[in-house]
Design a protein around this motif. Structure first.
Motif, short mmCIF file in Angstrom:
data_model
loop_
_atom_site.label_atom_id
_atom_site.label_comp_id
_atom_site.label_asym_id
_atom_site.label_seq_id
_atom_site.Cartn_x
_atom_site.Cartn_y
_atom_site.Cartn_z
N THR A 170 35.92 44.22 26.04
CA THR A 170 36.59 44.99 27.08
C THR A 170 37.06 44.06 28.19
OG1 THR A 170 35.18 46.89 26.62
CG2 THR A 170 36.29 46.88 28.75
N ALA A 171 38.26 44.37 28.74
CA ALA A 171 38.79 43.57 29.84
C ALA A 171 39.20 44.47 30.99
CB ALA A 171 40.01 42.77 29.37
N LEU A 172 39.00 43.98 32.21
CA LEU A 172 39.38 44.72 33.41
C LEU A 172 40.64 44.07 34.00
CD1 LEU A 172 38.82 46.69 35.83
CD2 LEU A 172 37.43 44.86 36.79
N VAL A 173 41.67 44.90 34.23
CA VAL A 173 42.93 44.39 34.75
C VAL A 173 43.27 45.09 36.06
CG1 VAL A 173 45.41 44.14 34.28
CG2 VAL A 173 43.77 43.97 32.41
N SER A 174 43.67 44.30 37.07
CA SER A 174 44.10 44.89 38.33
C SER A 174 44.96 43.89 39.09
CB SER A 174 42.89 45.29 39.18
OG SER A 174 42.37 44.13 39.81
N LYS A 175 45.40 44.29 40.30
CA LYS A 175 46.15 43.35 41.14
C LYS A 175 45.24 42.57 42.08
CE LYS A 175 50.30 46.19 41.19
NZ LYS A 175 50.95 47.25 41.95
N GLU A 176 43.94 42.88 42.03
CA GLU A 176 43.00 42.16 42.89
C GLU A 176 42.80 40.75 42.34
OE1 GLU A 176 39.60 44.82 42.75
OE2 GLU A 176 41.09 46.42 42.93
N LYS A 177 42.83 39.78 43.23
CA LYS A 177 42.84 38.38 42.78
C LYS A 177 41.61 38.03 41.93
CE LYS A 177 43.93 33.79 44.68
NZ LYS A 177 44.25 33.19 43.44
#
Lengths: 338, 116
Positions: A170-177
């Protein structure tokens, strides 16, 4: 415009891979990459009563481990993009029932890992989500039962057969650096060169991987020198040389920048025939090993091409050939680290 | 000498099976069915009994002997009961093999877990 060339997306915003989680079975844990996985089981049952429940546990735990590392809970995630190999994507559906994150269920056979990551990143880039999880799983015994024969049946396998990896990633993707950026993705076309043998999926999938890699280079007007590493999902010892040859014919020499997750995952003496395969193969190698290499600085820019054989036993019995697909995602190390 | 013949004949039957799997690309189920049919055809020409006399277990252990028993049962019972005896005979002579397969696999399933 985020669409570049024919089928490549270049994300406009800074999209980050913030965290990953992996849970694996016994052979994967004992393999050369064993140290890079979060949760390892010594037994294929993973403490459950059936193979399907074991696979579900692997996916659930990969999600939990991914969230735990960045101190987030299910409520912090907007969408769960996931898929697996079983009919009706059951592992995904039951995992989503457990976590209660809105689900976008996807099927791309073993290309699901990069399919979910590419689409998830696009959702975040376009503002349809703040945080998404991309997840996939496979289990050796559930896949054998569904696509070949139940192991207990004892059917022989030729050396060109692959060994479905047991695990969840599982991978977590966001715009947070975060430490790793997701910069672009190439969505593949379905290719079919007429292979009908479900015990030789490497040969069947090589054209799809070659097409996606060549398309990616052409769309972005780059070549293999752009990357430290180009990996395919599960072409195995049979499909990998075919891929290199096909890409070379178009003028791109991958040389020793190329590897295959199915070959990286196991020791050569682990009796896995031509190599590892399955949704989990590219997922755990990428989210376990490659991500760690990017963070540590051993790798700077990688192109991961997950390959999927869209195999249906029913269609094979009707003498149809095996369609295949490959999706690629580019991961880059953020300079200066965390 | 008996052992050598058993070894050679049993081995030869297995070679045919392996060739069918590797080169004719048949599934294990296809190979099994072909062998059962082959055994009964050979028995129809009265050849399989001779093979058993010659090679003993080399001919009785492979699945071809199951086809041979099926036909034997059918013919035997057909002589006693006429047309309906064909069906009766098939079940009678082969039920031991099939029920023991079911019984033993049930017992094994009670004790052991699948290994995957």
């Amino acid at each position: 415009m985020r669409l570049v060339g024919k089928q490549t997306w270049v994300y406009k915003n800074q999209i980050y891979l913030n965290s990953t989680g992996t849970a694996v079975g016994p052979k994967e844990g004992q393999g050369p990459l064993g140290a890079s996985f979060d949760i390892k089981y010594d037994d294929l049952h993973c403490g459950e009563d059936s193979w399907e429940l074991a696979e579900r546990r692997l996916m659930v735990e990969s999600v939990d481990s991914c969230l735990q590392k960045v101190n987030l809970t299910n409520d912090d995630i907007d969408f769960f993009l996931a898929g697996d190999l079983l009919n009706q994507n059951v592992t995904t559906n039951y995992t989503a029932r457990h976590h209660q994150i809105p689900l976008i269920c996807m099927f791309g056979a073993c290309s699901t890992s990069m399919e979910t990551l590419a689409v998830g990143s696009a959702l975040v880039d376009a503002g349809f989500a703040n945080r998404i999880l991309a997840s996939t799983s496979s289990h050796n015994a559930t896949a054998e039962r569904q696509f070949r024969y139940p192991t207990e049946y004892g059917g022989q396998k030729p050396d060109s057969a692959t060994f479905t990896a047991t695990g969840g990633g599982t991978a977590l993707v966001s715009k947070e650096k975060g430490p790793i950026r997701i910069t672009s993705a190439t969505i593949g076309r379905v290719m079919d060169l007429g292979i009908t043998n479900p015990f030789d999926m490497g040969s069947a999938m090589a054209p799809a991987a070659a097409d996606t890699i060549i398309r990616h280079f052409k769309d972005l007007n780059i070549n293999q020198d752009e990357y430290d590493l180009i990996v395919t999902g599960d072409l195995s010892g049979v499909g990998s040389p075919i891929l290199k040859e096909m890409v070379k014919e178009e003028g791109y020499d991958l040389g020793n920048k190329y590897n295959d997750c199915g070959l990286m995952l196991y020791h050569s003496d682990q009796e896995v025939f031509a190599g590892g395969s399955g949704c989990a193969c590219s997922a755990i190698v990428t989210y376990g090993h490659i991500v760690k290499e990017l963070i540590s600085g051993n790798l700077n820019k990688v192109f991961i091409v997950a390959t999927g054989a869209l195999l249906s036993p029913t269609m094979i019995q009707q003498k149809e050939t095996i369609p295949t697909i490959a999706h690629g995602v580019v991961l880059e190390r953020v300079q200066g680290g965390e | 000498m008996e052992y050598l013949y058993a070894f050679l004949v049993g081995g030869a039957i297995c070679i045919v099976g392996q060739l069918l799997l590797d080169f004719a690309k048949l599934t294990p189920a296809h190979v099994m069915s072909i062998f059962v049919v082959l055994g009964s055809i050979l028995d129809g020409f009265d050849l399989y009994d001779n093979l058993i006399r010659f090679a003993g277990a080399g001919a009785t252990v492979p699945i071809t002997s199951f086809g041979h028993s099926l036909l034997h049962g059918a013919m035997q019972s057909a002589e006693d009961h006429g047309f309906i005896g064909i069906a009766m005979g098939i079940f009678e002579l082969t039920s031991a093999g099939i029920s023991s397969a079911i019984l033993f696999s049930f017992l094994v399933a009670l004790i052991f877990r699948a290994k995957g």
